[in-house]
Design a protein around this motif. Structure first.
Motif, PDB file in Angstrom:
ATOM      1  N   LEU A  90       0.860  -1.124  -0.036  1.00  0.00           N
ATOM      2  CA  LEU A  90       0.081   0.039   0.103  1.00  0.00           C
ATOM      3  C   LEU A  90       0.860   1.179   0.086  1.00  0.00           C
ATOM      4  O   LEU A  90       2.020   1.233   0.559  1.00  0.00           O
ATOM      5  CB  LEU A  90      -1.026   0.024   1.096  1.00  0.00           C
ATOM      6  N   ALA A  91       0.304   2.311  -0.846  1.00  0.00           N
ATOM      7  CA  ALA A  91       0.816   3.626  -0.750  1.00  0.00           C
ATOM      8  C   ALA A  91       0.723   4.513   0.462  1.00  0.00           C
ATOM      9  O   ALA A  91      -0.168   4.105   1.364  1.00  0.00           O
ATOM     10  CB  ALA A  91       0.338   4.292  -1.886  1.00  0.00           C
ATOM     11  N   ASN A  92       1.460   5.593   0.659  1.00  0.00           N
ATOM     12  CA  ASN A  92       0.996   6.552   1.828  1.00  0.00           C
ATOM     13  C   ASN A  92       1.522   5.944   3.013  1.00  0.00           C
ATOM     14  O   ASN A  92       1.022   6.450   4.181  1.00  0.00           O
ATOM     15  CB  ASN A  92      -0.333   7.052   1.795  1.00  0.00           C
ATOM     16  N   ALA A  93       2.335   5.026   3.276  1.00  0.00           N
ATOM     17  CA  ALA A  93       2.996   4.746   4.916  1.00  0.00           C
ATOM     18  C   ALA A  93       4.580   4.667   4.616  1.00  0.00           C
ATOM     19  O   ALA A  93       4.898   4.021   3.446  1.00  0.00           O
ATOM     20  CB  ALA A  93       2.299   3.450   5.236  1.00  0.00           C
ATOM     21  N   ASP A  94       5.081   5.098   5.797  1.00  0.00           N
ATOM     22  CA  ASP A  94       6.679   4.912   5.420  1.00  0.00           C
ATOM     23  C   ASP A  94       6.744   3.928   6.709  1.00  0.00           C
ATOM     24  O   ASP A  94       7.323   4.254   7.911  1.00  0.00           O
ATOM     25  CB  ASP A  94       7.439   6.020   5.745  1.00  0.00           C
ATOM     26  N   ALA A  95       6.560   2.477   6.411  1.00  0.00           N
ATOM     27  CA  ALA A  95       6.288   1.687   7.356  1.00  0.00           C
ATOM     28  C   ALA A  95       7.336   1.361   8.554  1.00  0.00           C
ATOM     29  O   ALA A  95       7.312   1.271   9.388  1.00  0.00           O
ATOM     30  CB  ALA A  95       6.014   0.153   7.113  1.00  0.00           C
ATOM     31  N   ILE A  96       8.626   1.584   7.817  1.00  0.00           N
ATOM     32  CA  ILE A  96       9.713   1.239   8.794  1.00  0.00           C
ATOM     33  C   ILE A  96      10.149   2.243   9.786  1.00  0.00           C
ATOM     34  O   ILE A  96      10.476   2.044  10.844  1.00  0.00           O
ATOM     35  CB  ILE A  96      11.061   0.678   7.826  1.00  0.00           C
ATOM     36  N   ARG A  97      10.127   3.653   9.118  1.00  0.00           N
ATOM     37  CA  ARG A  97      10.351   4.811   9.739  1.00  0.00           C
ATOM     38  C   ARG A  97       9.313   4.857  11.133  1.00  0.00           C
ATOM     39  O   ARG A  97       9.425   5.554  12.099  1.00  0.00           O
ATOM     40  CB  ARG A  97      10.532   5.978   9.158  1.00  0.00           C
ATOM     41  N   GLU A  98       7.896   4.471  10.691  1.00  0.00           N
ATOM     42  CA  GLU A  98       6.921   4.782  11.445  1.00  0.00           C
ATOM     43  C   GLU A  98       7.006   3.455  12.417  1.00  0.00           C
ATOM     44  O   GLU A  98       6.073   3.855  13.400  1.00  0.00           O
ATOM     45  CB  GLU A  98       5.668   4.964  10.929  1.00  0.00           C
ATOM     46  N   GLY A  99       7.411   2.652  12.227  1.00  0.00           N
ATOM     47  CA  GLY A  99       7.434   1.548  13.144  1.00  0.00           C
ATOM     48  C   GLY A  99       6.177   0.779  13.172  1.00  0.00           C
ATOM     49  O   GLY A  99       5.437   0.564  14.111  1.00  0.00           O
ATOM     50  N   CYS A 100       5.640   0.607  11.927  1.00  0.00           N
ATOM     51  CA  CYS A 100       4.266  -0.014  12.011  1.00  0.00           C
ATOM     52  C   CYS A 100       4.028  -1.250  10.799  1.00  0.00           C
ATOM     53  O   CYS A 100       3.085  -1.336  10.275  1.00  0.00           O
ATOM     54  CB  CYS A 100       3.136   1.085  11.685  1.00  0.00           C
ATOM     55  N   LEU A 101       5.502  -1.801  10.654  1.00  0.00           N
ATOM     56  CA  LEU A 101       5.396  -2.665   9.466  1.00  0.00           C
ATOM     57  C   LEU A 101       4.633  -3.798   9.528  1.00  0.00           C
ATOM     58  O   LEU A 101       3.350  -4.233   8.981  1.00  0.00           O
ATOM     59  CB  LEU A 101       6.788  -3.508   9.516  1.00  0.00           C
ATOM     60  N   GLU A 102       4.440  -4.458  10.931  1.00  0.00           N
ATOM     61  CA  GLU A 102       3.533  -5.725  11.003  1.00  0.00           C
ATOM     62  C   GLU A 102       1.886  -5.284  11.564  1.00  0.00           C
ATOM     63  O   GLU A 102       1.020  -5.779  10.952  1.00  0.00           O
ATOM     64  CB  GLU A 102       3.941  -6.497  12.265  1.00  0.00           C
ATOM     65  N   GLY A 103       2.042  -4.067  12.208  1.00  0.00           N
ATOM     66  CA  GLY A 103       0.418  -3.673  12.465  1.00  0.00           C
ATOM     67  C   GLY A 103      -0.243  -3.106  11.378  1.00  0.00           C
ATOM     68  O   GLY A 103      -1.277  -3.398  11.227  1.00  0.00           O
ATOM     69  N   LEU A 104       0.502  -2.394  10.594  1.00  0.00           N
ATOM     70  CA  LEU A 104      -0.246  -2.319   9.190  1.00  0.00           C
ATOM     71  C   LEU A 104      -0.814  -3.431   8.668  1.00  0.00           C
ATOM     72  O   LEU A 104      -1.795  -3.572   7.889  1.00  0.00           O
ATOM     73  CB  LEU A 104       0.695  -1.285   8.373  1.00  0.00           C
ATOM     74  N   ALA A 105       0.062  -4.370   8.483  1.00  0.00           N
ATOM     75  CA  ALA A 105      -0.282  -5.781   7.490  1.00  0.00           C
ATOM     76  C   ALA A 105      -1.260  -6.518   8.429  1.00  0.00           C
ATOM     77  O   ALA A 105      -2.389  -6.679   7.623  1.00  0.00           O
ATOM     78  CB  ALA A 105       1.033  -6.613   7.489  1.00  0.00           C
ATOM     79  N   VAL A 106      -1.276  -6.532   9.634  1.00  0.00           N
ATOM     80  CA  VAL A 106      -2.354  -6.931  10.375  1.00  0.00           C
ATOM     81  C   VAL A 106      -3.588  -6.434  10.342  1.00  0.00           C
ATOM     82  O   VAL A 106      -4.786  -6.852   9.992  1.00  0.00           O
ATOM     83  CB  VAL A 106      -1.861  -7.205  11.956  1.00  0.00           C
ATOM     84  N   ALA A 107      -3.784  -5.150  10.384  1.00  0.00           N
ATOM     85  CA  ALA A 107      -4.966  -4.135  10.402  1.00  0.00           C
ATOM     86  C   ALA A 107      -5.669  -4.301   9.019  1.00  0.00           C
ATOM     87  O   ALA A 107      -6.678  -4.557   8.976  1.00  0.00           O
ATOM     88  CB  ALA A 107      -4.506  -2.862  10.919  1.00  0.00           C
ATOM     89  N   THR A 108      -4.458  -4.008   7.996  1.00  0.00           N
ATOM     90  CA  THR A 108      -5.375  -3.881   6.543  1.00  0.00           C
ATOM     91  C   THR A 108      -5.718  -5.380   6.198  1.00  0.00           C
ATOM     92  O   THR A 108      -6.682  -5.457   5.459  1.00  0.00           O
ATOM     93  CB  THR A 108      -4.371  -3.458   5.588  1.00  0.00           C
ATOM     94  N   GLY A 109      -4.839  -6.461   6.354  1.00  0.00           N
ATOM     95  CA  GLY A 109      -5.328  -7.656   6.085  1.00  0.00           C
ATOM     96  C   GLY A 109      -6.839  -8.197   6.789  1.00  0.00           C
ATOM     97  O   GLY A 109      -7.576  -8.667   6.244  1.00  0.00           O
ATOM     98  N   TYR A 110      -6.626  -7.807   8.097  1.00  0.00           N
ATOM     99  CA  TYR A 110      -8.029  -7.887   8.590  1.00  0.00           C
ATOM    100  C   TYR A 110      -9.164  -7.186   7.954  1.00  0.00           C
ATOM    101  O   TYR A 110     -10.266  -7.938   7.675  1.00  0.00           O
ATOM    102  CB  TYR A 110      -7.911  -7.612  10.374  1.00  0.00           C
ATOM    103  N   ALA A 111      -8.823  -5.725   7.752  1.00  0.00           N
ATOM    104  CA  ALA A 111      -9.924  -5.003   7.456  1.00  0.00           C
ATOM    105  C   ALA A 111     -10.324  -5.636   6.052  1.00  0.00           C
ATOM    106  O   ALA A 111     -11.523  -5.550   5.613  1.00  0.00           O
ATOM    107  CB  ALA A 111      -9.401  -3.714   7.108  1.00  0.00           C
ATOM    108  N   ALA A 112      -9.485  -5.753   5.108  1.00  0.00           N
ATOM    109  CA  ALA A 112      -9.861  -6.239   3.868  1.00  0.00           C
ATOM    110  C   ALA A 112     -10.639  -7.654   3.855  1.00  0.00           C
ATOM    111  O   ALA A 112     -11.461  -8.250   2.917  1.00  0.00           O
ATOM    112  CB  ALA A 112      -8.640  -6.597   2.835  1.00  0.00           C
ATOM    113  N   GLY A 113     -10.218  -8.519   5.067  1.00  0.00           N
ATOM    114  CA  GLY A 113     -10.668  -9.920   5.081  1.00  0.00           C
ATOM    115  C   GLY A 113     -12.239  -9.793   5.510  1.00  0.00           C
ATOM    116  O   GLY A 113     -13.030 -10.829   5.524  1.00  0.00           O
ATOM    117  N   ILE A 114     -12.732  -8.727   6.162  1.00  0.00           N
ATOM    118  CA  ILE A 114     -14.096  -8.819   6.728  1.00  0.00           C
ATOM    119  C   ILE A 114     -14.930  -8.014   5.834  1.00  0.00           C
ATOM    120  O   ILE A 114     -16.100  -7.579   6.071  1.00  0.00           O
ATOM    121  CB  ILE A 114     -14.271  -8.233   8.132  1.00  0.00           C
ATOM    122  N   LEU A 115     -14.380  -7.246   4.581  1.00  0.00           N
ATOM    123  CA  LEU A 115     -15.336  -6.526   3.755  1.00  0.00           C
ATOM    124  C   LEU A 115     -16.323  -7.410   3.208  1.00  0.00           C
ATOM    125  O   LEU A 115     -16.449  -8.260   2.887  1.00  0.00           O
ATOM    126  CB  LEU A 115     -14.449  -6.215   2.643  1.00  0.00           C
TER     127      LEU A 115
END
Lengths: 229, 415
Positions: free
Chosen positions: B390-415
């Motif tokens: 996904l665009a618009n995140a700098d996951a390593i600098r923001e320290g959100c690599l796994e959280g972003l994966a888990v949250a967006t994977g979950y969110a798309a999984g329940i659409l």
């Protein structure tokens, strides 16, 4: 260099040394005579030169199962690299008798399975004979052999096979040597499941899949599977 | 024929796959190989913040409405983490931590690294717990094996001491084993599941604890593969001190454990994982993706599903690739990549505070994770993009690599 070889050589640079292949490798898990796919594949490949002898033999323990290729996150063609490296060793030193024995496993299967199976199994498990086998042929005496079956899957299938039903759903079943000579019950349950689901099972004429030949370096990659199956 | 095909077997892909499978769908996960899970620490970062990471991402959502966290929404983030924790707990490999406060766990060089959730096997290394320890005469011990490459107890102990967490270092003797040459992290993890091996290590640790009055011991994260929780408890009982794991260089054992937990959960829900199948192209039109093609032996394999979820990762995972001409490509479906002009990729200062613009590149999506073009028009209605692609995140600098994966994977999984 043909295009296949070129793609292998180029895939070397995709290796990032993460060792995921080694952690998934079934051979490295049980012996450290095999240092793992990463070492014998993309790493050792850099030291293999056309004009020079093979620098290290440990690649010969690769079984050719391709698990390394499956798990590699960067798409390095490790199993193919290993197969070619082993072919190079054979080219330099010839094929050991052991490889010929194990490579043509379907011949052993045909000879050992059937009514004579108990005798063949006795011989394969006899410590004295296995010791001789280790000395003469280089087949480790502790290496377990599968048990020959008293009947082959194909002979069972010939008797079992019912008149064709009217169904148009047909399946050609490639059972492999192991099912035919050693574990016909696998084939029997497969047929049962397929027939239960309304398929008419057809056994095509078939030979060795080529994997034993490939893992014993009796055949190079391109011709093994295409010529034999 | 599948209801959903997920491309990619990392955290985001497996989370999405699990959620779709729980809805009763037939789901296939297609992946090139193992994901970046096996390269990462096995911890789950939500956001690098000294205060509450959850509050920080709420703030982020108001400031950056295009950030993947903003698209997922706070409720999905919370639900996704609850789901992940439940899956891990059910597998006997619980995660510890809180959305309100980061843990500070020693890295393989002895730096304290913030993370939101860590396997329970690492928690006794939390900086706050170590601080409580530092005033006492019983300091911390960092131990390892000479045979394990790239793990240096002395380096970790000295760096921790320099930060005020007094620590000593020791090498343990290798217990008798049939192996003599190759000791990777995975091989150690298997050895630690053997009673005799643990007994030998336990005796050495007990002696060290007795002589040095240590109350906590940091060991490399190699303490068992499938039974890490039991291995840790057993070693603690044998030596009489708290033990924590410190992440190692790849192959990461804790990373492979979390992969296994999720892959098992996916398969027990009826899903299927097919590795070694790199998706190379796609066919579709009129807003629908119809087929995808994966690499197979001497041919292409065609796959078809009603819905597709792209979870192939960013540059590291292989989902995005840059060419020498300065163009970024999305590698599986050929989607357009939202990225600044080549000349604006990097800030002149290497250690720029706000990072480099190129790291925010990726596939742009609408509010339901459907890929969009530069004009904002949806490209495929039946595709969702999740995780590091996904665009618009700098996951390593923001320290959100796994959280972003888990949250967006979950969110798309329940659409």
């Amino acid at each position: 260099m043909d295009h296949i070889e070129l793609s292998l050589v180029q895939s070397l640079d995709h290796c990032i040394k993460c060792n995921i292949c080694t952690s998934a490798c079934p051979v490295a898990a049980v012996t450290d005579k095999f240092p793992g796919p990463k070492y014998v594949g993309p790493q050792a490949q850099r030291f293999r030169m056309d004009s020079q002898p093979t620098p290290d033999d440990s690649v010969d323990y690769c079984s050719g199962c391709r698990v390394c290729n499956q798990v590699c996150p960067t798409g390095v063609r490790i199993a193919e690299l290993n197969a070619r490296a082993r072919a190079q060793i054979v080219k330099e030193r010839g094929v050991p008798v052991r490889n010929r024995l194990l490579g043509y496993s379907w011949l052993a299967g045909a000879a050992g399975s059937g009514p004579q199976a108990p005798l063949a199994n006795f011989a394969m498990q006899n410590p004295l004979l296995r010791q001789i086998g280790e000395r003469v042929f280089g087949v480790a005496r502790k290496g377990p052999f599968p048990s020959f079956s008293r009947y082959t899957f194909r002979s069972w299938f010939k008797k079992h096979h019912k008149a064709r039903t009217n169904t148009r759903r047909q399946v050609v079943y490639f059972h492999g040597c192991s099912t035919n000579y050693y574990e016909p019950r696998i084939g029997k349950v497969t047929v049962a499941v397929l027939e239960r689901n309304g398929f008419d099972v057809i056994l095509a004429k078939q030979g060795c899949c080529g994997l034993p030949l490939l893992s014993m370096v009796l055949s190079t990659m391109q011709n093994a599977t295409t010529t034999i199956t | 024929m599948y209801d959903t095909i997920v491309i990619g077997a990392g955290l985001s892909g497996l989370m999405a796959g699990i959620m779709r499978a729980e809805r009763g769908e037939r789901v296939l996960v297609l992946a090139k190989g193992h994901g970046t899970t096996h390269w990462a620490s096995g911890c789950v970062d939500l956001y690098d913040s000294a205060a509450s990471p959850l509050a920080a991402i709420e703030q982020l959502a108001t400031e950056q409405p295009d950030h993947p966290y903003a698209i997922a929404g706070r409720a999905a983030v919370e639900a996704a983490f609850a789901k992940l924790r439940a899956l891990c707990a059910d597998a006997g490999y619980p995660l510890a931590g809180s959305l309100e406060r980061n843990l500070l766990l020693p890295s393989a060089v002895g730096a304290l690294r913030p993370t939101c959730f860590a396997p329970a096997t690492m928690v006794a290394g939390d900086g706050r717990q170590l601080a409580a320890n530092s005033g006492q005469s019983a300091p911390l011990l960092i131990a390892g094996f000479r045979d394990l490459r790239d793990f240096f107890p002395q380096l970790i102990a000295e760096n921790l001491s320099a930060q005020g967490y007094t620590a000593a270092a020791a090498y343990l003797d290798l217990p008798p084993t049939s192996r003599s040459k190759e000791f990777t992290t995975t091989i150690f993890a298997r050895l630690f599941e053997e009673d005799a091996f643990r007994e030998h290590v336990g005796q050495q640790l007990r002696r060290l604890v007795k002589d040095g009055r240590f109350t906590r011991i940091g060991l490399p994260a190699i303490l068992g593969q499938r039974h890490a929780t039991q291995v840790l408890a057993d070693l603690q009982a044998r030596c009489g001190a708290l033990i924590f794991e410190i992440p190692t260089l790849p192959t990461s054992v804790p990373g492979s454990r979390i992969y296994q937990v999720l892959a098992d959960a996916f398969e027990t829900r009826g899903g299927r994982v097919q590795l070694g199948s790199k998706v190379e192209r796609a066919e579709g039109g009129h807003g629908q993706l119809q087929f995808i093609y994966s690499e197979a032996a001497a041919r292409e394999q065609r796959h078809r599903a009603d819905r597709y979820i792209l979870a192939t990762g960013g540059v590291v995972g292989g989902g995005l690739r840059g060419d020498y001409g300065g163009t970024l490509h999305e590698t599986a479906l050929g989607l357009p990549v939202h990225t600044p002009a080549h000349s604006a990729w990097f800030d002149p200062r290497f250690l720029n505070d706000s990072g480099h613009p190129v790291f925010r590149s990726g596939v742009a999506v609408d509010r339901t994770f459907r890929p969009v073009d530069e004009q904002g028009a949806v490209i495929y209605n039946n595709v969702a993009v999740v995780g590091s692609a996904l665009a618009n995140a700098d996951a390593i600098r923001e320290g959100c690599l796994e959280g972003l994966a888990v949250a967006t994977g979950y969110a798309a999984g329940i659409l």
